[in-house]
Structures are given as structure tokens and as C-alpha cells.
Scaffold this active site. Structure first.
Site, PDB file in Angstrom:
ATOM      1  N   ASP A  34      -1.556   4.336   4.603  1.00 23.77           N
ATOM      2  CA  ASP A  34      -1.214   4.320   3.181  1.00 23.77           C
ATOM      3  C   ASP A  34      -0.223   5.431   2.814  1.00 23.77           C
ATOM      4  O   ASP A  34      -0.163   6.462   3.478  1.00 23.77           O
ATOM      5  CB  ASP A  34      -2.505   4.477   2.360  1.00 23.77           C
ATOM      6  CG  ASP A  34      -2.302   4.131   0.910  1.00 23.77           C
ATOM      7  OD1 ASP A  34      -1.332   3.414   0.590  1.00 23.77           O
ATOM      8  OD2 ASP A  34      -3.106   4.578   0.081  1.00 23.77           O
ATOM      9  N   TRP A  39       5.863   8.049  -0.408  1.00 24.41           N
ATOM     10  CA  TRP A  39       6.721   8.907   0.434  1.00 24.41           C
ATOM     11  C   TRP A  39       8.186   8.623   0.123  1.00 24.41           C
ATOM     12  O   TRP A  39       8.988   9.535  -0.072  1.00 24.41           O
ATOM     13  CB  TRP A  39       6.424   8.613   1.906  1.00 24.41           C
ATOM     14  CG  TRP A  39       7.245   9.382   2.898  1.00 24.41           C
ATOM     15  CD1 TRP A  39       6.947  10.604   3.433  1.00 24.41           C
ATOM     16  CD2 TRP A  39       8.499   8.973   3.481  1.00 24.41           C
ATOM     17  NE1 TRP A  39       7.932  10.984   4.325  1.00 24.41           N
ATOM     18  CE2 TRP A  39       8.902   9.997   4.369  1.00 24.41           C
ATOM     19  CE3 TRP A  39       9.315   7.852   3.350  1.00 24.41           C
ATOM     20  CZ2 TRP A  39      10.071   9.929   5.113  1.00 24.41           C
ATOM     21  CZ3 TRP A  39      10.487   7.789   4.084  1.00 24.41           C
ATOM     22  CH2 TRP A  39      10.862   8.821   4.956  1.00 24.41           C
ATOM     23  N   HIS A  51       8.182   2.112   4.422  1.00 27.67           N
ATOM     24  CA  HIS A  51       7.547   1.257   5.424  1.00 27.67           C
ATOM     25  C   HIS A  51       8.218   1.421   6.787  1.00 27.67           C
ATOM     26  O   HIS A  51       7.542   1.467   7.814  1.00 27.67           O
ATOM     27  CB  HIS A  51       7.586  -0.209   4.970  1.00 27.67           C
ATOM     28  CG  HIS A  51       6.771  -0.463   3.730  1.00 27.67           C
ATOM     29  ND1 HIS A  51       5.479  -0.020   3.588  1.00 27.67           N
ATOM     30  CD2 HIS A  51       7.071  -1.115   2.567  1.00 27.67           C
ATOM     31  CE1 HIS A  51       5.012  -0.385   2.403  1.00 27.67           C
ATOM     32  NE2 HIS A  51       5.960  -1.036   1.764  1.00 27.67           N
ATOM     33  N   SER A  79      -2.574  -6.463   4.042  1.00 27.21           N
ATOM     34  CA  SER A  79      -3.868  -6.992   3.594  1.00 27.21           C
ATOM     35  C   SER A  79      -3.697  -8.368   2.949  1.00 27.21           C
ATOM     36  O   SER A  79      -2.582  -8.762   2.579  1.00 27.21           O
ATOM     37  CB  SER A  79      -4.512  -6.031   2.583  1.00 27.21           C
ATOM     38  OG  SER A  79      -3.910  -6.183   1.325  1.00 27.21           O
ATOM     39  N   TRP A  83       0.066  -9.789  -0.551  1.00 27.60           N
ATOM     40  CA  TRP A  83       0.987 -10.860  -0.978  1.00 27.60           C
ATOM     41  C   TRP A  83       1.354 -10.714  -2.447  1.00 27.60           C
ATOM     42  O   TRP A  83       2.336 -11.303  -2.904  1.00 27.60           O
ATOM     43  CB  TRP A  83       0.338 -12.235  -0.773  1.00 27.60           C
ATOM     44  CG  TRP A  83       0.030 -12.565   0.655  1.00 27.60           C
ATOM     45  CD1 TRP A  83      -1.208 -12.592   1.231  1.00 27.60           C
ATOM     46  CD2 TRP A  83       0.955 -12.929   1.695  1.00 27.60           C
ATOM     47  NE1 TRP A  83      -1.106 -12.936   2.568  1.00 27.60           N
ATOM     48  CE2 TRP A  83       0.202 -13.147   2.873  1.00 27.60           C
ATOM     49  CE3 TRP A  83       2.348 -13.070   1.752  1.00 27.60           C
ATOM     50  CZ2 TRP A  83       0.793 -13.528   4.088  1.00 27.60           C
ATOM     51  CZ3 TRP A  83       2.924 -13.441   2.965  1.00 27.60           C
ATOM     52  CH2 TRP A  83       2.155 -13.660   4.105  1.00 27.60           C
ATOM     53  N   LEU A 145      -5.444   1.496  26.054  1.00 23.32           N
ATOM     54  CA  LEU A 145      -5.720   1.414  24.609  1.00 23.32           C
ATOM     55  C   LEU A 145      -5.630  -0.026  24.105  1.00 23.32           C
ATOM     56  O   LEU A 145      -4.694  -0.753  24.465  1.00 23.32           O
ATOM     57  CB  LEU A 145      -4.685   2.273  23.865  1.00 23.32           C
ATOM     58  CG  LEU A 145      -4.751   2.200  22.333  1.00 23.32           C
ATOM     59  CD1 LEU A 145      -5.955   2.970  21.806  1.00 23.32           C
ATOM     60  CD2 LEU A 145      -3.465   2.748  21.693  1.00 23.32           C
ATOM     61  N   ARG A 202      -7.834   7.835   6.411  1.00 22.29           N
ATOM     62  CA  ARG A 202      -7.020   7.324   5.296  1.00 22.29           C
ATOM     63  C   ARG A 202      -6.122   8.446   4.793  1.00 22.29           C
ATOM     64  O   ARG A 202      -6.582   9.402   4.172  1.00 22.29           O
ATOM     65  CB  ARG A 202      -7.870   6.806   4.147  1.00 22.29           C
ATOM     66  CG  ARG A 202      -6.955   6.331   3.006  1.00 22.29           C
ATOM     67  CD  ARG A 202      -7.577   5.407   2.015  1.00 22.29           C
ATOM     68  NE  ARG A 202      -6.510   4.812   1.230  1.00 22.29           N
ATOM     69  CZ  ARG A 202      -6.558   3.646   0.637  1.00 22.29           C
ATOM     70  NH1 ARG A 202      -7.632   2.916   0.709  1.00 22.29           N
ATOM     71  NH2 ARG A 202      -5.531   3.193  -0.059  1.00 22.29           N
ATOM     72  N   SER A 210     -10.420  -0.141   0.352  1.00 18.10           N
ATOM     73  CA  SER A 210      -9.380  -1.169   0.205  1.00 18.10           C
ATOM     74  C   SER A 210      -9.617  -2.421   1.062  1.00 18.10           C
ATOM     75  O   SER A 210      -8.689  -2.920   1.700  1.00 18.10           O
ATOM     76  CB  SER A 210      -7.988  -0.582   0.513  1.00 18.10           C
ATOM     77  OG  SER A 210      -7.703   0.455  -0.385  1.00 18.10           O
TER      78      SER A 210
END
Ligand code: FPP
Length: 260
Positions: A34, A39, A51, A79, A83, A145, A202, A210
Site C-alpha cells: 500500500d 508516494w 505503481h 483486489s 476495479w 520461495l 502493511r 482490506s
């Protein structure tokens, strides 16, 4: 290892984790990426720049998690509610995901990372779905990972889906109502076969979940910071792990209680 990623961002790959107990790492770390928009806005830039910078941070944190030996990293990329954002922002986020897969898959694969996706992947554009399937197939046998990307993901949608699947099984007499238990529910979540998150991070100063991994974070340790995701560095990730290692987890029991 991770050659391509070194030097991509200012010296933040130089981190020190000698004081971290590698035998007590969180097995699964979940991150809500987030603060990208804030930013960018703080710098007078369009949100989309945030982004893009967020993708760079993801690269670095994947590399760090992989190097120290975290087993699963789940990152919330989009999420079911995202949208609602302006069409150009949604479109940019989808493009970034496609670019990420195009540009990073080889490096991830070379470093033994397995990519998985959770969420309503079948609602994404067909071309993106193909890239996702290809990335998952290409890395399926990797043993390092697990990078688990939550895309078009919502915790409520995931639980609703599980209820539907289980109800169908009951209706078809494949399952008896009295046999429904927590294990059955877990088996019908996207995250089946993955351990529950031990640590949820977070950034960006908000203290909310969220709609992320609602079932799975039941006993996760939460770690918050004011830093926006694009400014989040490997050192911040390591600090979250150091703090996690100081926590006493009781899982509803008393001191020294372990997971079921
Ligand atoms: C939240 O910040 C972030 C998102 C909704 C998207 C996160 C996506 C990325 C980091 C890049 C795409 C991911 C991949 C895997 C390529 P926000 O926009 O809500 O920030 P704000 O709260 O400051 O507005």
C-alpha cells in the site's frame, strides 16, 4: 543468483541479516503493498508512477525473502474492489502485471522461485490469463520461495467461493454436513496447500486488513509502518522479521503454545 536485480535500485541490496535467527523465520509472509498513490502524489507525480515504483520494491523484497529463506511470500497486487478505480489506473496495473511476468519470469525461474496466483484469475483479460498460466507452469517444479501473487483477490470472495464449492459437494452427496470442519474449509480456499501467514506487513500508515486473507491471518503477527510501499527497503522487511522474532505467539493458548 539474482544478478539482474542487483544495482537496479540505489544500494538497497546491501543489507545485513546476521542478527536474524534463520531457524525462526516466518514461514509465510504476507504483504499489502500500500501507499503507491500517496508516494507519487507526495512527489507531484501521477499515481501510476507510484505503481511502477512499487513493482521495483516488490522485486527487491522477493529477492530478499528468497535469499534469507522465507518459504512463502504473498503480495496483494490487485483486489476485487480495485476495479472501482479509474479505468486508466486499472489498465496500468494490469499492464504492469503482464510486464512483470514478461521481464522477471526468467530471473525468478533461475532462482528457483515458484510463482502462484490467487484470486479470480478467470475474470482477467485472456492474454494476461495465458501469461499467468505460463508463469505458473514454468516454475511449478521450483523448490525455493513461493511467490504468491493475489490478483483480483478478495477474502470475502474467496470465502464465498469456498462455501459454494462445499455446498455443491453436499448437494451431490460427496460430503456430509457433519463432516464440514476447518480443514475442509481450508482445502477449498485458494491457499490450499500453503501454510497460513505468520507475519502480515502493511506499509503506508493504515491499520486495516482490506479484505486480505481474512481466514488465513487468524493468528498472523501484524507489522505496520508509515513508509509507503515504493520506499520500503529490504532493511524494512528485515526489521519486520526481527520484530516478529521478538513476539510471543500463543495461538489462543498459554506461553510456548505452538500451532496445531
Ligand atoms: C495500493 O496502493 C496498491 C495497489 C492497489 C496495487 C499494488 C500493485 C503494485 C505494487 C504493482 C503491480 C504488481 C505487480 C505484481 C506487477 P494505493 O494505490 O492504494 O496507494 P494509496 O493508498 O497511497 O492511494
Amino acid at each position: 543468483m539474482w544478478k539482474k536485480w542487483f544495482g537496479k535500485k540505489s544500494a538497497s541490496n546491501e543489507y545485513d541479516y546476521h542478527d536474524i535467527d534463520l531457524d525462526k523465520l516466518p514461514c509465510h509472509v504476507a504483504i499489502i503493498m500500500d501507499g503507491n498513490g500517496r508516494w507519487a502524489q507526495n512527489k507531484g507525480l501521477p499515481r501510476t508512477f507510484g505503481h511502477r515504483a512499487g513493482v521495483e520494491t516488490l522485486r527487491e523484497i522477493v529477492m530478499t525473502a528468497s535469499e534469507i529463506g522465507v518459504k512463502v511470500l504473498t503480495a496483494y497486487a490487485f483486489s476485487t474492489e480495485n476495479w472501482r478505480r479509474p479505468a486508466d489506473e486499472v489498465s496500468l496495473l494490469m499492464s504492469l502485471l503482464a510486464e512483470y511476468l514478461d521481464n522477471e519470469i526468467k530471473e525468478l525461474d533461475d532462482n528457483n522461485v515458484q510463482i502462484k496466483f490467487i484470486g479470480k484469475i478467470d475474470e482477467l483479460a485472456p492474454a494476461l490469463q495465458s501469461k499467468i498460466e505460463k508463469a505458473q507452469a514454468q516454475t511449478a517444479c521450483n523448490t525455493g520461495l513461493i511467490l504468491n501473487l493475489a490478483v483480483n483477490y478478495g477474502g470475502r470472495a474467496e470465502l464465498t467461493r469456498a462455501v459454494k464449492i462445499i455446498t455443491e459437494k453436499v448437494l451431490h452427496q460427496e460430503l456430509a454436513v457433519e463432516d464440514i470442519n476447518e480443514t475442509i474449509i481450508e482445502e477449498n480456499l485458494y491457499t490450499t496447500n500453503l501454510p497460513a501467514p505468520d507475519l502480515l506487513i502493511r506499509p503506508s500508515g493504515d491499520f486495516r486488513i482490506s479484505n486480505f486473507l481474512l481466514w488465513q491471518v487468524a493468528y498472523a503477527e501484524f507489522w505496520f509502518t508509515d513508509i509507503n510501499w515504493p520506499d520500503f527497503k529490504p532493511e524494512n522487511f528485515l526489521q519486520a522479521i526481527r520484530d516478529y522474532q521478538q513476539r510471543e505467539r500463543r495461538f489462543g493458548g498459554l506461553k510456548n503454545t505452538t500451532k496445531r
